[in-house]
Design an enzyme around this catalytic site. Structure first.
Site, PDB file in Angstrom:
ATOM      1  N   TYR A 135       0.855  -1.129   0.011  1.00 23.47           N
ATOM      2  CA  TYR A 135       0.137   0.121  -0.062  1.00 23.47           C
ATOM      3  C   TYR A 135       0.924   1.327   0.199  1.00 23.47           C
ATOM      4  O   TYR A 135       0.548   2.106  -0.818  1.00 23.47           O
ATOM      5  CB  TYR A 135      -0.924   0.097   0.955  1.00 23.47           C
ATOM      6  N   LYS A 186       1.215   4.521  -2.867  1.00 18.40           N
ATOM      7  CA  LYS A 186       0.849   5.997  -2.583  1.00 18.40           C
ATOM      8  C   LYS A 186       2.099   6.891  -2.992  1.00 18.40           C
ATOM      9  O   LYS A 186       2.020   7.881  -3.271  1.00 18.40           O
ATOM     10  CB  LYS A 186       0.451   6.053  -0.939  1.00 18.40           C
TER      11      LYS A 186
END
Length: 324
Positions: free
Chosen positions: A155, A159
């Site tokens: 994740y 980002k």
């Protein structure tokens, strides 16, 4: 962007930030095209949006990891409303676990949804915006695009990469002379959504939202603000904004401080959890929701105070490092 009733496409619209964003635009009479994997939840939010006078909303079940499906989503928006004024990429999944413990197919899936989903969205939306001469692309990144986090590597990678991707897009649009097409990255801190209940978990420990926790409606307001007055980046939540300077001045120290904070506060102490793929490959059942049940005024006030103490200590150490 000064469009009274814009046409807005939102991915990840079935829950959390995407759902809050859809409802926020619905209250202002936007024409909405809502996308997510779960048809039941998507229809529920579309019905809620259509309850607002003057709002039109269509639900288009879509897996953003599939470029053909995202292209079809853009086509559906144009056929229904004739244009795309705003495209919000809010779809995301996550898997918690040490790098060597997370199955590679789950890591790839997080990259495909969180990063390639935004690439597919941009490639579908920008040609339409170029033809009409204006538009706003909003990508929901995270404060984890500024810093790193243990047990959440896939994740976090997406980002960081998404911020870089958006910067590249802005450069290309500027070189083309496209002054009325804007790309904005929105970087929320921890948000009270169902996200943390649905993520894949390979740690064996129960995961919770890491304090301080902010509401999805706060992010939705930031997204609407980015549409009204486009900016390159918007960090949502004081804790996230407070991290920017220490992370830039003393990244090694912030890395260590956050490693301890995540280990101590992102998990429920003493509570075990089964290994699960969560919603990485399949949507959650049911009608969906905006909130995840992590937010509470008194509880959050205490969490904010604790987070402020950590950030202040990191900032003070960073200043000392600069003087040394």
């Amino acid at each position: 962007m000064q469009v009274e009733h814009p046409v807005v496409v939102i991915t990840g619209a079935s829950s959390g930030i995407g759902r809050a964003t859809a409802l926020g635009f619905a209250r202002r009479g936007a024409s909405l095209v809502l996308a997510a994997r779960g048809a039941e939840a998507l229809e529920a939010v579309a019905d809620a949006c259509r309850a607002h006078k003057g709002t039109r909303a269509i639900a288009v079940p879509t897996d953003v990891a599939d470029p053909a499906a995202v292209s079809a989503l853009a086509g559906r928006a144009v056929r229904a409303y004739g244009r795309i004024d705003v495209w919000v990429n809010a779809a995301a999944v996550a898997v918690f676990g040490a790098v060597e413990d997370v199955p590679l197919d789950e890591t790839r899936r997080v990259l495909d949804v969180n990063l390639m989903g935004c690439v597919h969205g941009a490639r579908a939306a920008l040609p339409v915006m170029r033809r009409q001469g204006s538009g706003v692309l909003v990508d929901v990144s995270s404060v984890l695009g500024l810093v790193t986090s243990p047990y959440n590597s896939a994740y976090t990678m997406t980002k960081h990469a998404l911020r870089a991707f958006d910067g590249c897009l802005r450069q290309e649009l500027w070189l083309e002379g496209q002054r009325d097409i804007h790309v904005c990255s929105v970087l929320p801190a921890t948000i009270d959504t169902p996200f943390f209940r649905h993520l894949a978990n390979r740690t064996g420990r129960a995961v919770r939202a890491m304090p301080p926790v902010y509401t999805p409606r706060r992010v939705a307001r930031a997204i609407r603000g980015a549409v009204r007055r486009p900016r390159h980046e918007i960090v949502v939540g004081p804790a996230g904004r407070a991290l920017r300077v220490p992370a830039a001045l003393s990244p090694g120290l912030v890395e260590k401080v956050l490693a301890v904070k995540v280990d101590r506060t992102h998990f429920v102490r003493g509570e075990r959890a089964p290994h699960t793929a969560g919603t990485v490959f399949a949507p959650p059942p049911g009608p969906g929701s905006v909130d995840g049940g992590w937010h509470g005024t008194a509880r959050t006030a205490g969490r904010r105070a604790a987070a402020a103490t950590v950030v202040t200590a990191a900032f003070a150490a960073a200043r000392r490092a600069m003087r040394a």
